[in-house]
Design a protein around this motif. Structure first.
Motif, PDB file in Angstrom:
ATOM      1  N   TYR A  29      30.056  32.918  -1.058  1.00  0.00           N
ATOM      2  CA  TYR A  29      29.279  34.103  -0.711  1.00  0.00           C
ATOM      3  C   TYR A  29      29.850  34.748   0.546  1.00  0.00           C
ATOM      4  N   ASP A  30      29.680  36.073   0.644  1.00  0.00           N
ATOM      5  CA  ASP A  30      30.006  36.784   1.879  1.00  0.00           C
ATOM      6  C   ASP A  30      28.912  36.526   2.903  1.00  0.00           C
ATOM      7  N   VAL A  31      29.261  36.553   4.193  1.00  0.00           N
ATOM      8  CA  VAL A  31      28.314  36.288   5.278  1.00  0.00           C
ATOM      9  C   VAL A  31      27.935  37.612   5.935  1.00  0.00           C
ATOM     10  N   TYR A  32      26.634  37.786   6.217  1.00  0.00           N
ATOM     11  CA  TYR A  32      26.110  38.992   6.843  1.00  0.00           C
ATOM     12  C   TYR A  32      25.387  38.625   8.130  1.00  0.00           C
ATOM     13  N   ASP A  33      25.440  39.528   9.116  1.00  0.00           N
ATOM     14  CA  ASP A  33      24.734  39.308  10.383  1.00  0.00           C
ATOM     15  C   ASP A  33      23.231  39.493  10.232  1.00  0.00           C
ATOM     16  N   GLU A  34      22.839  40.423   9.390  1.00  0.00           N
ATOM     17  CA  GLU A  34      21.425  40.715   9.153  1.00  0.00           C
ATOM     18  C   GLU A  34      21.196  40.797   7.658  1.00  0.00           C
ATOM     19  N   MET A  35      19.942  40.896   7.255  1.00  0.00           N
ATOM     20  CA  MET A  35      19.627  41.046   5.845  1.00  0.00           C
ATOM     21  C   MET A  35      19.868  42.492   5.419  1.00  0.00           C
ATOM     22  N   ASP A  36      21.133  42.880   5.475  1.00  0.00           N
ATOM     23  CA  ASP A  36      21.536  44.241   5.143  1.00  0.00           C
ATOM     24  C   ASP A  36      22.979  44.173   4.651  1.00  0.00           C
ATOM     25  N   LEU A  37      23.256  44.763   3.516  1.00  0.00           N
ATOM     26  CA  LEU A  37      24.588  44.681   2.928  1.00  0.00           C
ATOM     27  C   LEU A  37      25.654  45.415   3.741  1.00  0.00           C
ATOM     28  N   GLN A  78      27.836  31.384  11.790  1.00  0.00           N
ATOM     29  CA  GLN A  78      29.215  31.062  11.432  1.00  0.00           C
ATOM     30  C   GLN A  78      30.167  31.624  12.478  1.00  0.00           C
ATOM     31  N   GLU A  79      31.223  30.884  12.761  1.00  0.00           N
ATOM     32  CA  GLU A  79      32.238  31.300  13.738  1.00  0.00           C
ATOM     33  C   GLU A  79      33.330  32.106  13.045  1.00  0.00           C
ATOM     34  N   CYS A  80      33.005  33.324  12.703  1.00  0.00           N
ATOM     35  CA  CYS A  80      33.962  34.224  12.066  1.00  0.00           C
ATOM     36  C   CYS A  80      34.339  35.294  13.080  1.00  0.00           C
ATOM     37  N   GLN A  81      35.552  35.241  13.564  1.00  0.00           N
ATOM     38  CA  GLN A  81      35.981  36.208  14.566  1.00  0.00           C
ATOM     39  C   GLN A  81      37.284  36.827  14.097  1.00  0.00           C
ATOM     40  N   GLY A  82      37.185  37.986  13.563  1.00  0.00           N
ATOM     41  CA  GLY A  82      38.358  38.682  13.076  1.00  0.00           C
ATOM     42  C   GLY A  82      37.996  40.099  12.694  1.00  0.00           C
ATOM     43  N   THR A  83      38.961  40.808  12.131  1.00  0.00           N
ATOM     44  CA  THR A  83      38.730  42.204  11.779  1.00  0.00           C
ATOM     45  C   THR A  83      39.302  42.563  10.418  1.00  0.00           C
ATOM     46  N   GLU A  84      39.791  41.587   9.668  1.00  0.00           N
ATOM     47  CA  GLU A  84      40.520  41.907   8.447  1.00  0.00           C
ATOM     48  C   GLU A  84      39.688  41.751   7.171  1.00  0.00           C
ATOM     49  N   PRO A 138      10.653  30.344  24.351  1.00  0.00           N
ATOM     50  CA  PRO A 138      11.112  29.937  23.016  1.00  0.00           C
ATOM     51  C   PRO A 138      12.634  29.984  22.931  1.00  0.00           C
ATOM     52  N   GLU A 139      13.187  29.026  22.198  1.00  0.00           N
ATOM     53  CA  GLU A 139      14.631  28.997  22.007  1.00  0.00           C
ATOM     54  C   GLU A 139      15.005  29.984  20.909  1.00  0.00           C
ATOM     55  N   VAL A 140      15.989  30.786  21.179  1.00  0.00           N
ATOM     56  CA  VAL A 140      16.451  31.746  20.192  1.00  0.00           C
ATOM     57  C   VAL A 140      17.563  31.100  19.384  1.00  0.00           C
ATOM     58  N   GLN A 141      17.337  30.990  18.105  1.00  0.00           N
ATOM     59  CA  GLN A 141      18.345  30.424  17.227  1.00  0.00           C
ATOM     60  C   GLN A 141      18.949  31.548  16.405  1.00  0.00           C
ATOM     61  N   THR A 142      20.232  31.707  16.530  1.00  0.00           N
ATOM     62  CA  THR A 142      20.888  32.750  15.771  1.00  0.00           C
ATOM     63  C   THR A 142      21.177  32.246  14.372  1.00  0.00           C
ATOM     64  N   ALA A 143      21.164  33.153  13.442  1.00  0.00           N
ATOM     65  CA  ALA A 143      21.406  32.794  12.056  1.00  0.00           C
ATOM     66  C   ALA A 143      22.158  33.925  11.377  1.00  0.00           C
ATOM     67  N   ASP A 144      22.914  33.559  10.374  1.00  0.00           N
ATOM     68  CA  ASP A 144      23.560  34.521   9.497  1.00  0.00           C
ATOM     69  C   ASP A 144      22.867  34.453   8.143  1.00  0.00           C
ATOM     70  N   PHE A 145      23.278  35.330   7.251  1.00  0.00           N
ATOM     71  CA  PHE A 145      22.624  35.411   5.950  1.00  0.00           C
ATOM     72  C   PHE A 145      23.667  35.536   4.850  1.00  0.00           C
ATOM     73  N   ILE A 146      23.299  35.046   3.661  1.00  0.00           N
ATOM     74  CA  ILE A 146      24.108  35.275   2.473  1.00  0.00           C
ATOM     75  C   ILE A 146      23.222  35.963   1.442  1.00  0.00           C
ATOM     76  N   SER A 181      36.434  38.167   9.237  1.00  0.00           N
ATOM     77  CA  SER A 181      37.185  36.995   9.664  1.00  0.00           C
ATOM     78  C   SER A 181      38.672  37.338   9.681  1.00  0.00           C
ATOM     79  N   PRO A 182      39.505  36.464  10.233  1.00  0.00           N
ATOM     80  CA  PRO A 182      40.948  36.705  10.212  1.00  0.00           C
ATOM     81  C   PRO A 182      41.481  36.689   8.770  1.00  0.00           C
TER      82      PRO A 182
END
Length: 96
Positions: A71-79, A51-57, A30-38, A85-86
Motif C-alpha cells: 500500500y501507499d503511505v499517506y500523512d493524513e486520511m486524504d489521497l 514511517q521513515e520515508c524521506q525523499g522526493t521521487e 498528553p503524549e502526541v503519537q504520530t501516525a501514517d495511514f494506508i 521516498s527515495p
C-alpha cells in the motif's frame, strides 16, 4: 521592632516569588503519537506507525506481512497527502 514593618513585607514578596517557581503542574501533558495511514479502498483507512520515508521521487510504500499486499503511505486520511521516498526504495514490511 522598628525594622519589622519593613522586613515582613519584603519577606512576603520574596517568598511569593519563590513559590511561583516551586509550584508543580499536576496535570500531565498528553503524549502526541504520530501516525501514517494506508488506503484500503472503499473509503476505508488504516492507521499505521509513523514511517521513515524521506525523499522526493516515489511514493512511500508498506507491505503488510512478508507476503502481504503493498500500500501507499499517506500523512493524513486524504489521497492528496501521499508520502514520498527515495527512488528504488523497497516497501517497508510491517505487521499489524
Amino acid at each position: 521592632m522598628k525594622y519589622l514593618k519593613m522586613i515582613l513585607p519584603m519577606l512576603a514578596i520574596i517568598f511569593a516569588i519563590g513559590l511561583t517557581f516551586a509550584s508543580v503542574n499536576s496535570e500531565p501533558k498528553p503524549e502526541v503519537q504520530t501516525a501514517d495511514f494506508i488506503y484500503l479502498g472503499n473509503d476505508n483507512w488504516q492507521s499505521i506507525p509513523e514511517q521513515e520515508c524521506q525523499g522526493t521521487e516515489e511514493n512511500c510504500r508498506v507491505q503488510i506481512g512478508a507476503a502481504g499486499p503493498v500500500y501507499d503511505v499517506y500523512d493524513e486520511m486524504d489521497l492528496s497527502t501521499v508520502k514520498l521516498s527515495p527512488p528504488g526504495q523497497a516497501p517497508t514490511v510491517i505487521n499489524l
